[in-house]
Scaffold this motif. Sequence first.
Motif: not given
Lengths: 278, 253
Positions: B164, B167, B192, B221, B223-226, B228-230, B233
């Motif tokens: 945590q 990140e 990651d 970069r 929006d780390m969430r976006a 990660r789901t790209s 990535y």
Amino acid sequence: MTTDTEIQAPARVERRAGQASWTSTVPAWVITTISVAVATGLWEFFGRDVNPLLGTYPSAIIKAFFSMLQTGRLQDALIQSSQPFIVGYIVAAIVGIPVGLLLGRYRILESALGIYVTAGYATPLIALVPLLILWFGLGFMVKAVVVFLLSFFPICINTWFGVKAVPKTMIEVGTAFCASQTAIMRGIILPATIPYIMAGLRLGIGKAVIGIVIAEFLTAISGLGGIIITSANSFRTAEMFVPVILIMVLAVALTALVGWLEKYVAPWQSEITGHDSV
Amino acid sequence: MAHLEVQNITKSFGTHHALDGVSFNVEKGDVVALIGPSGCGKTTALRIIMGLETATSGQVKVAGRPVSGCGHDRGMVFQHAELLPWRNTLSNIGYGLEMKGMKEPELSRTAMHYLELVGLTLAKDRRPHQLSGGMKQRVGIARALAIDPEVLLMDEPFGALDSQTREGLHGELLSIHAKTQKTIIFVTHDLDEAVMLADRVAVMHAGKISQIIPIELERPRLDMRAIRTSAEYSKKRTLIWEALHDAGVSAAA
Ligand SMILES: Nc1ncnc2c1ncn2[C@@H]1O[C@H](COP(=O)(O)OP(=O)(O)OP(=O)(O)O)[C@@H](O)[C@H]1O
Ligand SMILES: [Mg+2]
């Protein structure tokens, strides 16, 4: 087997926790005071039955203390002893700490001179006192030299080993930021070595005390050591104990002073290691 | 001309070849991750670039100048922060500046600036043992950034932290990079972390770079969430995993 210990373990932990809470509520100084009072009381009680030639007891020592204070004999002796003590010890610190730092830092010096420091530390230097008397006479000088010799080695060797114990990565921080050799020595090695230096200074006090007393036994029979030996020779045991106890109290106070000095010059250290024993 | 040039460096410890001809270039403002199995020479490469170790052969150039030894053109972030325990946060950040010869009041002003950059204003007067692992690492980053180096070198800077905290610091490093546009080389074991932070990932194996994989994720970069789901990535994550795996298999064979 396994289940046995598993079942027993929590009970044991609980009991230990209970003990810790009992002992940790009483302040340390109270425990120390009680201990000293009990020991003194026992000495007083049983000491009175002993032949005064062979032993003594606290109230007799206190009586002797005040009578020696009145004649001024104790004060004179204290001054005679403390002057060479202070000079010898301070010179030992002033020389011993830098030498230790250099020995720890520079491989060439360490290989060339380290052996003498190790040997000096291991040698029973006190045996050299008769020779030193031939060189330095019977007065102030020889006492200061004996104190210096005895306290120099523990101070120097502790500093030296302290430098060796500084983590390599800590020194690399200096190297990575282009610190000069002097900046690394003063800004990293010296502060990182302070706990070891302080330990050396503390050990040095004990050695210096032995040094001054023996020097006074063997030289001009002066100072506190002189009182010890003349009183012992004339079987005044209570009188003999006055300087012994005085030296002990002073040495304990000096050691505490070094501890205080450490908190003052290296406050981070006691914060990091700061813990009470259980 | 690239900003950092590593030209065919080798390093032997006795008979052991830790580095066996490593070359790569890094453009100004780029972030490069070094990834590879334990013992493949990542730390050694970074230490040679920093000047803490001398290469057996080959050379390193920063902004066209060959480097030898330390230099304020490179700033190092250590794996375990390596803060000086007797200095508080502010003066730890100022350490490199002091060594650079900066004097008060500029020294404190500059150190304050980087203290704010890593968000530690409130911990200004604390000593390292009063900081959490993540805070220590932020001080380490600020200390290295404060000397305003051309290249920032980081050896597993977040390796010792919980996921945590790690990140959180990824986000922080991305935003620091967006602000300062530093050239960064960092060592990692974390796939990651490599994909999220780097523009290029150099996969190392047995003292060599076996593959360089570009990461085509736009900067900044935020929006780390976006991310990660790209698709990019997960594609690149798989590619790196395979590169590491292939290297391992060929070594075993
Ligand atoms: N000072 C040294 N003396 C001898 N051998 C060394 C030294 N430093 C590193 N090595 C060797 O060089 C090789 C590369 O080490 P290095 O520390 O660069 O690996 P690494 O990729 O950083 O590994 P890790 O991921 O475990 O940190 C290893 O085999 C190591 O044993
Ligand atoms: Mg490593």
